[in-house]
Design a protein around this motif. Structure first.
Motif, PDB file in Angstrom:
ATOM      1  N   THR A   1       0.778  -1.090  -0.074  1.00 58.04           N
ATOM      2  CA  THR A   1       0.283   0.007  -0.120  1.00 58.04           C
ATOM      3  C   THR A   1       0.563   1.125   0.269  1.00 58.04           C
ATOM      4  OG1 THR A   1      -0.495   0.414   2.565  1.00 58.04           O
ATOM      5  CG2 THR A   1      -1.945  -1.487   0.888  1.00 58.04           C
ATOM      6  N   SER A   2       0.429   2.049  -0.300  1.00 55.53           N
ATOM      7  CA  SER A   2       1.351   3.453  -0.318  1.00 55.53           C
ATOM      8  C   SER A   2       1.734   3.843  -1.030  1.00 55.53           C
ATOM      9  CB  SER A   2       1.672   3.486   1.120  1.00 55.53           C
ATOM     10  OG  SER A   2       0.878   3.539   2.646  1.00 55.53           O
ATOM     11  N   GLU A   3       2.233   5.509  -1.210  1.00 54.86           N
ATOM     12  CA  GLU A   3       2.716   6.065  -2.103  1.00 54.86           C
ATOM     13  C   GLU A   3       4.427   6.583  -1.429  1.00 54.86           C
ATOM     14  OE1 GLU A   3       0.403   8.446  -4.593  1.00 54.86           O
ATOM     15  OE2 GLU A   3       0.532   9.995  -3.221  1.00 54.86           O
ATOM     16  N   TYR A   4       5.180   6.562  -2.989  1.00 57.31           N
ATOM     17  CA  TYR A   4       6.463   6.669  -2.224  1.00 57.31           C
ATOM     18  C   TYR A   4       7.311   7.671  -2.787  1.00 57.31           C
ATOM     19  CZ  TYR A   4       5.619   2.768   1.145  1.00 57.31           C
ATOM     20  OH  TYR A   4       4.638   2.284   2.260  1.00 57.31           O
ATOM     21  N   GLU A   5       7.864   8.557  -2.650  1.00 50.91           N
ATOM     22  CA  GLU A   5       8.660   9.051  -3.636  1.00 50.91           C
ATOM     23  C   GLU A   5      10.461   8.493  -3.626  1.00 50.91           C
ATOM     24  OE1 GLU A   5       8.854  13.499  -2.575  1.00 50.91           O
ATOM     25  OE2 GLU A   5       6.514  14.098  -3.423  1.00 50.91           O
ATOM     26  N   CYS A   6      10.760   8.218  -4.444  1.00 55.86           N
ATOM     27  CA  CYS A   6      11.965   7.420  -4.640  1.00 55.86           C
ATOM     28  C   CYS A   6      13.139   8.664  -5.494  1.00 55.86           C
ATOM     29  CB  CYS A   6      11.967   5.729  -5.123  1.00 55.86           C
ATOM     30  SG  CYS A   6      10.790   4.793  -3.836  1.00 55.86           S
ATOM     31  N   LYS A   7      14.241   7.372  -5.602  1.00 60.81           N
ATOM     32  CA  LYS A   7      15.346   7.799  -6.072  1.00 60.81           C
ATOM     33  C   LYS A   7      16.057   6.806  -7.520  1.00 60.81           C
ATOM     34  CE  LYS A   7      15.462  12.358  -5.198  1.00 60.81           C
ATOM     35  NZ  LYS A   7      15.310  13.733  -6.206  1.00 60.81           N
ATOM     36  N   ILE A   8      16.067   7.278  -8.299  1.00 66.57           N
ATOM     37  CA  ILE A   8      17.028   6.751  -8.983  1.00 66.57           C
ATOM     38  C   ILE A   8      18.450   6.895  -9.189  1.00 66.57           C
ATOM     39  CG2 ILE A   8      17.002   5.412 -11.657  1.00 66.57           C
ATOM     40  CD1 ILE A   8      13.937   5.871 -11.559  1.00 66.57           C
ATOM     41  N   ASP A   9      19.007   5.693  -9.555  1.00 66.54           N
ATOM     42  CA  ASP A   9      20.883   6.083  -9.222  1.00 66.54           C
ATOM     43  C   ASP A   9      21.433   6.265 -10.674  1.00 66.54           C
ATOM     44  OD1 ASP A   9      21.772   3.536  -9.766  1.00 66.54           O
ATOM     45  OD2 ASP A   9      22.525   3.540  -7.942  1.00 66.54           O
ATOM     46  N   ALA A  10      22.226   6.964 -11.601  1.00 67.77           N
ATOM     47  CA  ALA A  10      22.627   7.386 -12.448  1.00 67.77           C
ATOM     48  C   ALA A  10      23.426   5.933 -13.211  1.00 67.77           C
ATOM     49  CB  ALA A  10      24.834   7.591 -12.500  1.00 67.77           C
ATOM     50  N   LYS A  11      22.996   4.967 -12.237  1.00 71.45           N
ATOM     51  CA  LYS A  11      23.272   3.307 -13.402  1.00 71.45           C
ATOM     52  C   LYS A  11      21.706   2.573 -13.393  1.00 71.45           C
ATOM     53  CE  LYS A  11      27.537   1.924 -10.974  1.00 71.45           C
ATOM     54  NZ  LYS A  11      28.427   1.503 -10.019  1.00 71.45           N
ATOM     55  N   GLY A  12      20.765   3.477 -12.941  1.00 69.21           N
ATOM     56  CA  GLY A  12      19.247   2.767 -13.125  1.00 69.21           C
ATOM     57  C   GLY A  12      19.362   2.154 -11.886  1.00 69.21           C
ATOM     58  N   ARG A  13      19.580   2.124 -11.314  1.00 66.74           N
ATOM     59  CA  ARG A  13      19.161   1.112  -9.833  1.00 66.74           C
ATOM     60  C   ARG A  13      18.315   1.796  -8.758  1.00 66.74           C
ATOM     61  NH1 ARG A  13      24.825   0.121  -7.565  1.00 66.74           N
ATOM     62  NH2 ARG A  13      24.565   2.227  -7.722  1.00 66.74           N
ATOM     63  N   LEU A  14      16.914   1.433  -8.476  1.00 65.04           N
ATOM     64  CA  LEU A  14      16.408   1.938  -7.493  1.00 65.04           C
ATOM     65  C   LEU A  14      16.250   1.117  -6.012  1.00 65.04           C
ATOM     66  CD1 LEU A  14      13.017   3.729  -7.017  1.00 65.04           C
ATOM     67  CD2 LEU A  14      11.970   1.238  -7.792  1.00 65.04           C
TER      68      LEU A  14
ATOM     69  N   ARG B   1      18.384  -3.517  -3.431  1.00 67.34           N
ATOM     70  CA  ARG B   1      18.218  -2.106  -4.844  1.00 67.34           C
ATOM     71  C   ARG B   1      17.523  -2.523  -5.535  1.00 67.34           C
ATOM     72  NH1 ARG B   1      23.630   1.366  -4.846  1.00 67.34           N
ATOM     73  NH2 ARG B   1      23.702  -0.476  -4.893  1.00 67.34           N
ATOM     74  N   LEU B   2      17.519  -2.330  -6.687  1.00 69.39           N
ATOM     75  CA  LEU B   2      16.741  -3.208  -8.018  1.00 69.39           C
ATOM     76  C   LEU B   2      17.221  -2.475  -9.359  1.00 69.39           C
ATOM     77  CD1 LEU B   2      13.976  -2.749 -10.063  1.00 69.39           C
ATOM     78  CD2 LEU B   2      13.187  -3.052  -7.512  1.00 69.39           C
ATOM     79  N   LEU B   3      17.778  -2.953 -10.091  1.00 63.19           N
ATOM     80  CA  LEU B   3      18.508  -3.144 -11.438  1.00 63.19           C
ATOM     81  C   LEU B   3      17.338  -2.570 -12.640  1.00 63.19           C
ATOM     82  CD1 LEU B   3      20.513  -1.319 -12.911  1.00 63.19           C
ATOM     83  CD2 LEU B   3      21.569  -3.588 -13.629  1.00 63.19           C
TER      84      LEU B   3
ATOM     85  N   ALA C   1       9.273   4.286 -19.028  1.00 70.48           N
ATOM     86  CA  ALA C   1       7.745   4.645 -18.547  1.00 70.48           C
ATOM     87  C   ALA C   1       8.321   6.059 -18.564  1.00 70.48           C
ATOM     88  CB  ALA C   1       8.321   3.716 -17.274  1.00 70.48           C
ATOM     89  N   HIS C   2       9.093   6.300 -19.274  1.00 69.53           N
ATOM     90  CA  HIS C   2       9.990   7.739 -18.937  1.00 69.53           C
ATOM     91  C   HIS C   2      10.328   7.813 -17.637  1.00 69.53           C
ATOM     92  CE1 HIS C   2       7.698   8.972 -22.311  1.00 69.53           C
ATOM     93  NE2 HIS C   2       7.015   7.691 -22.075  1.00 69.53           N
ATOM     94  N   LEU C   3      11.034   7.397 -17.115  1.00 66.59           N
ATOM     95  CA  LEU C   3      12.024   7.122 -15.668  1.00 66.59           C
ATOM     96  C   LEU C   3      13.654   7.763 -16.175  1.00 66.59           C
ATOM     97  CD1 LEU C   3      11.259   3.422 -14.111  1.00 66.59           C
ATOM     98  CD2 LEU C   3      10.430   5.600 -13.237  1.00 66.59           C
ATOM     99  N   GLU C   4      13.761   8.785 -15.207  1.00 63.43           N
ATOM    100  CA  GLU C   4      14.686   8.760 -15.299  1.00 63.43           C
ATOM    101  C   GLU C   4      15.545   9.576 -13.766  1.00 63.43           C
ATOM    102  OE1 GLU C   4      14.988  13.009 -16.598  1.00 63.43           O
ATOM    103  OE2 GLU C   4      13.973  11.637 -18.495  1.00 63.43           O
ATOM    104  N   LYS C   5      15.161  10.844 -13.032  1.00 62.12           N
ATOM    105  CA  LYS C   5      16.273  10.520 -11.541  1.00 62.12           C
ATOM    106  C   LYS C   5      14.970  10.314 -10.444  1.00 62.12           C
ATOM    107  CE  LYS C   5      19.955  13.797 -12.962  1.00 62.12           C
ATOM    108  NZ  LYS C   5      20.238  15.169 -12.777  1.00 62.12           N
ATOM    109  N   ASP C   6      14.364  10.189 -10.303  1.00 59.85           N
ATOM    110  CA  ASP C   6      13.057  10.296  -9.574  1.00 59.85           C
ATOM    111  C   ASP C   6      11.474   9.379 -10.040  1.00 59.85           C
ATOM    112  OD1 ASP C   6      13.922  12.888  -8.164  1.00 59.85           O
ATOM    113  OD2 ASP C   6      13.177  14.135  -9.479  1.00 59.85           O
ATOM    114  N   ALA C   7      11.264   8.590  -9.308  1.00 63.01           N
ATOM    115  CA  ALA C   7      10.038   8.122  -9.592  1.00 63.01           C
ATOM    116  C   ALA C   7       8.819   8.590  -7.894  1.00 63.01           C
ATOM    117  CB  ALA C   7      10.444   6.874  -9.437  1.00 63.01           C
ATOM    118  N   ILE C   8       7.725   7.339  -8.691  1.00 68.48           N
ATOM    119  CA  ILE C   8       7.024   7.304  -7.122  1.00 68.48           C
ATOM    120  C   ILE C   8       6.624   5.696  -7.147  1.00 68.48           C
ATOM    121  CG2 ILE C   8       4.360   7.724  -6.623  1.00 68.48           C
ATOM    122  CD1 ILE C   8       5.927  10.492  -6.969  1.00 68.48           C
ATOM    123  N   VAL C   9       6.962   5.541  -6.009  1.00 70.83           N
ATOM    124  CA  VAL C   9       6.279   3.848  -5.882  1.00 70.83           C
ATOM    125  C   VAL C   9       5.205   3.597  -5.288  1.00 70.83           C
ATOM    126  CG1 VAL C   9       7.854   1.527  -5.185  1.00 70.83           C
ATOM    127  CG2 VAL C   9       8.951   3.203  -5.788  1.00 70.83           C
ATOM    128  N   VAL C  10       4.359   3.337  -5.500  1.00 71.69           N
ATOM    129  CA  VAL C  10       2.904   2.610  -5.886  1.00 71.69           C
ATOM    130  C   VAL C  10       2.546   1.819  -4.861  1.00 71.69           C
ATOM    131  CG1 VAL C  10       0.432   3.362  -6.018  1.00 71.69           C
ATOM    132  CG2 VAL C  10       2.315   4.701  -7.073  1.00 71.69           C
TER     133      VAL C  10
END
Length: 147
Positions: free
Chosen positions: A5-18, A92-94, A103-112
């Motif tokens: 449940t819930s939503e979270y603001e997350c960062k994706i690093d330069a290697k594409g890891r969340l 982290r997952l790559l 998904a147009h993902l770069e540095k920021d992501a919302i995980v729901v």
């Protein structure tokens, strides 16, 4: 059974890891271990499944007859957009590059958290798929939940 449940603001690093949020990691079933499946969503997002949940969907899709053209199209498009990923020791997952682009993902992501699965969104794309009007949300809930 996983319950996210819930939503979270997350960062994706330069290697594409969340890095998965702690509450999401804590809800992963022990039977799945560190192995997860990420797939392209029907909207421009990624869907992350514990392996046990993905296998339920996999069985349904894989069990369709290969002699039916529509079934083959569904299978082809479903499976081409799926990839097995593992959590590293830091949780982290790559994310595969093609999926990042989808998904147009770069540095920021919302995980729901979505019950048995997790969606990963570009924040702008996510906001475009939310219901802003409380009346519309109420009517939709009534339509599907008031039966």
């Amino acid at each position: 059974m996983a319950f996210f449940t819930s939503e979270y603001e997350c960062k994706i690093d330069a290697k594409g890891r969340l890095a998965l949020p702690a509450k999401i990691k804590a809800s992963l079933p022990e039977t799945s271990g560190n192995e997860l499946v990420v797939r392209r969503g029907f909207e421009p997002c990624l869907i992350l499944y514990p392996m046990i949940e993905y296998k339920k969907i996999y069985s349904k899709i894989a069990g369709l007859s290969e002699f039916n053209e529509e079934y083959r199209k569904l299978q082809r498009n479903f499976f081409r957009g799926s990839s097995t990923v593992e959590l590293d020791n830091a949780g982290r997952l790559l994310i595969p590059k093609l999926m990042m682009g989808y998904a147009h993902l770069e540095k920021d992501a919302i995980v729901v958290g979505m019950g048995n699965k997790v969606e990963i969104w570009n924040p702008e794309q996510y906001n475009n798929h939310l219901i802003e009007d409380p009346d519309e949300f109420s009517k939709l809930a009534q339509k599907y939940l008031d039966e």
